[in-house]
Scaffold this motif. Sequence first.
Motif, short mmCIF file in Angstrom:
data_model
loop_
_atom_site.label_atom_id
_atom_site.label_comp_id
_atom_site.label_asym_id
_atom_site.label_seq_id
_atom_site.Cartn_x
_atom_site.Cartn_y
_atom_site.Cartn_z
N LEU A 50 102.02 90.75 95.22
CA LEU A 50 102.16 91.35 96.55
C LEU A 50 101.68 92.79 96.56
O LEU A 50 101.16 93.27 97.57
N LEU A 51 101.83 93.49 95.44
CA LEU A 51 101.35 94.87 95.36
C LEU A 51 99.83 94.93 95.42
O LEU A 51 99.26 95.86 96.01
N VAL A 52 99.17 93.94 94.85
CA VAL A 52 97.71 93.91 94.87
C VAL A 52 97.19 93.28 96.16
O VAL A 52 96.26 93.80 96.79
N ASN A 53 97.79 92.18 96.57
CA ASN A 53 97.35 91.44 97.76
C ASN A 53 98.54 91.34 98.72
O ASN A 53 99.43 90.51 98.54
N SER A 54 98.54 92.18 99.74
CA SER A 54 99.66 92.21 100.69
C SER A 54 99.68 91.01 101.63
O SER A 54 100.65 90.82 102.36
N LYS A 55 98.64 90.17 101.63
CA LYS A 55 98.60 88.99 102.49
C LYS A 55 99.14 87.73 101.82
O LYS A 55 99.15 86.67 102.44
N ASP A 70 101.52 85.34 101.22
CA ASP A 70 102.82 84.90 101.75
C ASP A 70 103.62 84.11 100.72
O ASP A 70 104.85 84.12 100.75
N LEU A 71 102.94 83.44 99.80
CA LEU A 71 103.65 82.68 98.78
C LEU A 71 104.39 83.60 97.81
O LEU A 71 105.54 83.34 97.43
N ALA A 72 103.75 84.71 97.44
CA ALA A 72 104.42 85.68 96.57
C ALA A 72 105.58 86.36 97.29
O ALA A 72 106.64 86.60 96.70
N LEU A 73 105.40 86.65 98.57
CA LEU A 73 106.49 87.27 99.33
C LEU A 73 107.69 86.34 99.44
O LEU A 73 108.84 86.79 99.41
N ALA A 74 107.44 85.04 99.57
CA ALA A 74 108.55 84.09 99.67
C ALA A 74 109.39 84.09 98.40
O ALA A 74 110.60 83.86 98.45
N HIS A 75 108.77 84.34 97.24
CA HIS A 75 109.50 84.35 95.98
C HIS A 75 110.41 85.57 95.84
O HIS A 75 111.47 85.48 95.20
N ILE A 76 110.06 86.71 96.43
CA ILE A 76 110.75 87.97 96.12
C ILE A 76 111.38 88.62 97.33
O ILE A 76 111.94 89.71 97.20
N LEU A 77 111.33 88.01 98.49
CA LEU A 77 111.87 88.66 99.69
C LEU A 77 113.36 88.95 99.54
O LEU A 77 113.83 90.01 99.97
#
Length: 581
Positions: free
Chosen positions: A181-186, A188-195
């Motif tokens: 998410l730090l490299v690619n803010s788009k 959504d799969l990574a954001l779902a893991h760490i939200l």
Amino acid sequence: MAVLHQESVLAMIKEFRRNWHTLCASERTTLCGADAMLLVLQLSMAENNKQRSGEFTVSLSEVLLTWKHLLHEKLNLPVENMEAIDHYEDIRRTYDNFLKSSNMLDLIDVYKKCSVLTSNCENNANISASQLRDFLSGRQSAVDDETDLCVPPSPVSEHWSQDNEKVKFLAKKIIYSYLNLLVNSKDDLALAHILNVPDRGLGREAFTDLKHAAQEKQMSIFLVATSFVRTIQLGGKGYAPSPSDPLRTHIKGLSNFINFIDKLDEILGEISNPSIAGGRILSVIKMQLIKGQDSRDPFYKAVEEVAQDLDLRIKNIINSQEGDEAVSTTDISPARPKSYAINHGTAYCGRDTVKILLVLLDEEAASAPTKNKAELLYDDENTIHHNGNSILTLFRSPIQVNNSLVKPLRERLHRSMEEKKIKMKQTLIRSQFSCTYKDDCLISRNTWNNVNSASKPSCVLHMENDLSEGVNSSVGRPTIGTSSGNVHLDRSKNEKVERKSSSQTGNKSSKRKQVDLDDENILCDNGNEPPQHKNVKIPKTSNDLQNKLHGKPARVAKSNKCTAKDKLITGQTKLTQFFRL
């Protein structure tokens, strides 16, 4: 054999990174490994089932069958002996749209893009389509496990090692998701893991609200959360979100999450040395994950081990790139970045760190796929340590409560509140002198009429008739015609009753008369009662009754005026009698 395929995949990815400006639109495009591809396929199938049947779910067998068909179809391998997949075109379209909106590419797309390069076709021919299919499906790793001869472990040690591997895999996935998410803010799969890792109070409802807002605005979930928090923090009254915005209920958790990502961005932009910046980023993520955890917790130990391992890998990547000019140079001058450089020609500081993080993420994408597919796709027990849900459960919208079930509860609460208000208005504060109040001493005319006349003595019945006739005459209506003899008989009976009552009660009659006077004063003060109750008085003497029978309204009016002028305060008669004694 699996290690050889993994090295070939990693070499293919490095070739893609060297020529990224001709193969993709952004240098920050991240790659999906085998596990991420399977998760995206599962979400695409569930979304397709929701559009057709209304349920966001899919079985494991269907996912594995479609996964096999997807690998053969994208790699242009024969699919003749395979079963046909229902609505495969819609599933493939949803799959591609998810990757495109998340600024991601899978390994098959990288293989196709690298094969387009005519000058490097021979270098990329070290891996074939069938080999890539075997690597993504996990066939080679399964063969290696069967040929590997080792002493079978005991059941206790095997269970303990499996638990440690699960926890370590979970910690590794969380830290890699933060870096993604730090490299690619788009993404959504990574954001779902760490939200909601660590627990920020952002569960399924918060993610669902963010997902719906992102679909309406056609933006990434992270960008929607960032814009909402920035609007709350910096916007005025004209720019603030509406009070009905569902994201307002999650403002605390969203602010915490965005502020933490901003902290990582500050480290990325302020520290130019990639080794120091990478170590600082990993240290901040580690402290955030183990905050409030017990040092003996397996998750605590797993996070420390993974952070230490990744820090060492970052240093090894930097050392390997210092002697390799082909890897370190990207045809971009540090003094004058090109238009397709990271940050689009803005701050150069932090670009080297992003490149190192991309290499680290590419190595993870080239890792072997997970063996247990059911645990990867459906097991919610892996998410207990970080208070989350599986990806399929998280993307599934929670069941909304029907408004018809909520409405009667509101009505019942509103009705009970209204009843309490009415009771508060109707209740009276009664003192110890309850006999002084109108409700206890005064008997209304309707109560007298409802009582059975057969149970009363004849003298009481004559008093009621005289009382009713007197009320009619005082109002000004013509009295009922009666003979003079009946009137004199009534008078004599009334006088006898009064004499008996006066001889029996003695001093108590004076006190009751004073109470009657106080009640009359209360009746004069109370203006809410009907006028027929105000004029009702029990006759004291025969002269008063005779005046009422003759019908003299003038004297009644004068007496009402006198009583209105000379009315006494409640309790004044008792006090006056006390001081007279």
